[in-house]
Write an enzyme that holds these catalytic residues in place. Structure first.
Site, PDB file in Angstrom:
ATOM      1  N   HIS A 209      -3.662  -4.852   7.870  1.00 54.52           N
ATOM      2  CA  HIS A 209      -3.622  -3.573   8.936  1.00 54.52           C
ATOM      3  C   HIS A 209      -2.728  -4.021  10.158  1.00 54.52           C
ATOM      4  O   HIS A 209      -2.885  -4.737  10.765  1.00 54.52           O
ATOM      5  CB  HIS A 209      -5.007  -3.490   9.315  1.00 54.52           C
TER       6      HIS A 209
ATOM      7  N   THR B  20      -8.221   3.645   8.408  1.00 52.56           N
ATOM      8  CA  THR B  20      -9.288   2.241   8.710  1.00 52.56           C
ATOM      9  C   THR B  20      -9.343   1.917   9.863  1.00 52.56           C
ATOM     10  O   THR B  20      -8.562   1.050  10.330  1.00 52.56           O
ATOM     11  CB  THR B  20      -9.112   1.490   7.443  1.00 52.56           C
TER      12      THR B  20
ATOM     13  N   GLU C 165     -10.598  -9.518   3.443  1.00 56.29           N
ATOM     14  CA  GLU C 165      -9.364  -9.263   3.933  1.00 56.29           C
ATOM     15  C   GLU C 165      -9.595  -9.219   5.508  1.00 56.29           C
ATOM     16  O   GLU C 165     -10.632  -8.631   5.786  1.00 56.29           O
ATOM     17  CB  GLU C 165      -8.957  -7.980   3.447  1.00 56.29           C
TER      18      GLU C 165
ATOM     19  N   GLU D 211      -8.469   0.145  -2.989  1.00 53.94           N
ATOM     20  CA  GLU D 211      -9.182   0.242  -1.868  1.00 53.94           C
ATOM     21  C   GLU D 211     -10.342   1.381  -1.766  1.00 53.94           C
ATOM     22  O   GLU D 211      -9.893   2.370  -2.176  1.00 53.94           O
ATOM     23  CB  GLU D 211      -8.300   0.173  -0.435  1.00 53.94           C
TER      24      GLU D 211
ATOM     25  N   HIS E 149       0.882   5.945   2.151  1.00 58.19           N
ATOM     26  CA  HIS E 149       1.745   6.968   2.719  1.00 58.19           C
ATOM     27  C   HIS E 149       2.727   7.861   2.340  1.00 58.19           C
ATOM     28  O   HIS E 149       3.171   8.908   2.665  1.00 58.19           O
ATOM     29  CB  HIS E 149       2.486   5.935   4.049  1.00 58.19           C
TER      30      HIS E 149
ATOM     31  N   ARG F 234      -9.536   7.955  -1.068  1.00 57.30           N
ATOM     32  CA  ARG F 234     -10.383   8.257   0.157  1.00 57.30           C
ATOM     33  C   ARG F 234     -11.417   9.479  -0.568  1.00 57.30           C
ATOM     34  O   ARG F 234     -11.078  10.142  -1.281  1.00 57.30           O
ATOM     35  CB  ARG F 234      -9.829   8.691   1.356  1.00 57.30           C
TER      36      ARG F 234
ATOM     37  N   ASN G 153       0.973  -1.109  -0.007  1.00 60.54           N
ATOM     38  CA  ASN G 153       0.085   0.010   0.016  1.00 60.54           C
ATOM     39  C   ASN G 153       0.888   1.308   0.009  1.00 60.54           C
ATOM     40  O   ASN G 153       1.745   1.333   0.886  1.00 60.54           O
ATOM     41  CB  ASN G 153      -0.702  -0.121   1.217  1.00 60.54           C
TER      42      ASN G 153
ATOM     43  N   ARG H 125      -7.187  12.586   1.033  1.00 58.43           N
ATOM     44  CA  ARG H 125      -6.297  13.202   1.925  1.00 58.43           C
ATOM     45  C   ARG H 125      -4.968  12.717   1.434  1.00 58.43           C
ATOM     46  O   ARG H 125      -3.810  13.319   1.800  1.00 58.43           O
ATOM     47  CB  ARG H 125      -6.555  12.692   3.215  1.00 58.43           C
TER      48      ARG H 125
ATOM     49  N   HIS I  67      -5.837   3.618  -1.529  1.00 61.75           N
ATOM     50  CA  HIS I  67      -6.850   3.828  -1.002  1.00 61.75           C
ATOM     51  C   HIS I  67      -7.469   5.185  -1.456  1.00 61.75           C
ATOM     52  O   HIS I  67      -6.567   6.255  -0.963  1.00 61.75           O
ATOM     53  CB  HIS I  67      -6.915   3.878   0.596  1.00 61.75           C
TER      54      HIS I  67
HETATM   55  N1  PXP Z   1      -5.846  -3.229   4.605  1.00 58.94           N
HETATM   56  C1  PXP Z   1      -6.629  -2.060   4.529  1.00 58.94           C
HETATM   57  C2  PXP Z   1      -8.081  -2.638   4.246  1.00 58.94           C
HETATM   58  C3  PXP Z   1      -6.478  -0.772   4.999  1.00 58.94           C
HETATM   59  O1  PXP Z   1      -7.282   0.114   5.053  1.00 58.94           O
HETATM   60  C4  PXP Z   1      -5.077  -0.689   5.210  1.00 58.94           C
HETATM   61  C5  PXP Z   1      -4.547   0.660   5.713  1.00 58.94           C
HETATM   62  O2  PXP Z   1      -4.834   1.548   4.463  1.00 58.94           O
HETATM   63  C6  PXP Z   1      -3.885  -1.608   5.121  1.00 58.94           C
HETATM   64  C7  PXP Z   1      -4.482  -2.923   4.623  1.00 58.94           C
HETATM   65  C8  PXP Z   1      -2.387  -1.511   5.384  1.00 58.94           C
HETATM   66  O3  PXP Z   1      -2.412  -1.244   6.523  1.00 58.94           O
HETATM   67  P1  PXP Z   1      -1.003  -0.540   7.200  1.00 58.94           P
HETATM   68  O4  PXP Z   1      -0.842   0.688   6.450  1.00 58.94           O
HETATM   69  O5  PXP Z   1      -1.101  -0.462   8.570  1.00 58.94           O
HETATM   70  O6  PXP Z   1      -0.043  -1.774   6.937  1.00 58.94           O
END
Ligand code: PXP
Length: 239
Positions: A191, A101, A151, A70, A10, A45, A7, A49, A43
């Site tokens: 997550h 999330t 997931e 996402e 960030h 949003r 992901n 953001r 993601h």
């Molecule tokens: N899975 C989902 C559904 C999420 O919302 C997120 C965070 O955006 C992640 C995985 C990844 O989580 P993390 O950034 O804590 O690794």
């Protein structure tokens, strides 16, 4: 062997902090693939953001593995997915005030609308995963409404601060993963997973793919620091 979906939200968060053009999550996606990622997660949003519409469009074009979009189950996002045609949509709950999330989608409350969205997305050949808490009823409902994948939310396990709480949360993850697999759902997990907590999943072979963002982006800032400073040092030395 389980897959790794990276992901890159960030990276976009860092860019948006300055309203700059860098660091570009598109570049991060390409480098993540070079590093062995099996998929790229963004993601988009509602409040934009971090990831922007432009990022999704370009990542769709450049990604060589797969693009996982996402998104919240809203009219706007379903429309965007139908336009972009990602390789997978992961439906997540979304609140404007949350930092990230906070939990899985509650299918007891939302099963009818989510089932409609799954139908619509399936109509364009887009497989759908649902982000749910490690809860057996949620797994059964995801199966019932024709999701392709779930997931399982690992945040409660990863964030637990005492061993009993952590073990309890992990047992729930195991039970949910095993039930989902038995119901022939594909199983992802994500997550809060970091370089320490990932080790707990050894032997849980029912998990098809891990979705990891924050810990990887956080580590890349540190592992890249020395090189980045050296490059600026070289430029200053040449003044
Ligand atoms: N899975 C989902 C559904 C999420 O919302 C997120 C965070 O955006 C992640 C995985 C990844 O989580 P993390 O950034 O804590 O690794």
């Amino acid at each position: 062997m389980a897959g790794l979906a990276v992901n890159v939200d960030h990276v976009a968060t860092l860019r948006q902090a300055r309203q700059a053009t860098y660091p570009d999550p598109v570049a991060a996606a390409i480098l993540a693939e070079l590093g062995g990622a099996d998929g790229i997660v963004v993601h988009l949003r509602e409040d934009r953001r971090h990831i922007q519409d432009r990022d999704v469009r370009i990542i769709r074009e450049v990604v060589k593995t797969k693009l996982i979009l996402e998104m919240a189950a809203t009219h706007e996002m379903v429309g965007i997915a139908l336009n972009i045609i990602p390789d997978l949509v992961t439906l997540v709950p979304e609140k404007r005030e949350e930092l990230t999330t906070e939990g899985g989608l509650d299918l007891i409350v939302h099963k009818h609308t989510i089932a409609e969205d799954i139908n619509t997305l399936h109509g364009q050949g887009i497989p759908v995963s649902i982000f749910i808490d490690a809860d057996l009823d949620q797994v059964k409902l995801a199966h019932m409404i024709n999701a392709d994948m779930v997931e399982i939310h690992t945040g409660t396990f990863c964030d637990a601060t005492n061993p009993q709480e952590q073990q309890k949360a992990f047992n729930k993850v195991i039970d949910a993963v095993k039930l989902a697999s038995k119901l022939k759902l594909q199983v992802n997990a994500g997550h809060g997973i970091c370089y320490k907590t990932i080790k707990a999943f050894a032997g849980l072979s029912e998990i098809d793919e891990f979705s990891i963002g924050h810990s990887i982006v956080a580590r890349s800032v540190l592992t890249g620091m020395e090189q980045a400073v050296r490059e600026m040092r070289t430029l200053i030395d040449a003044l």
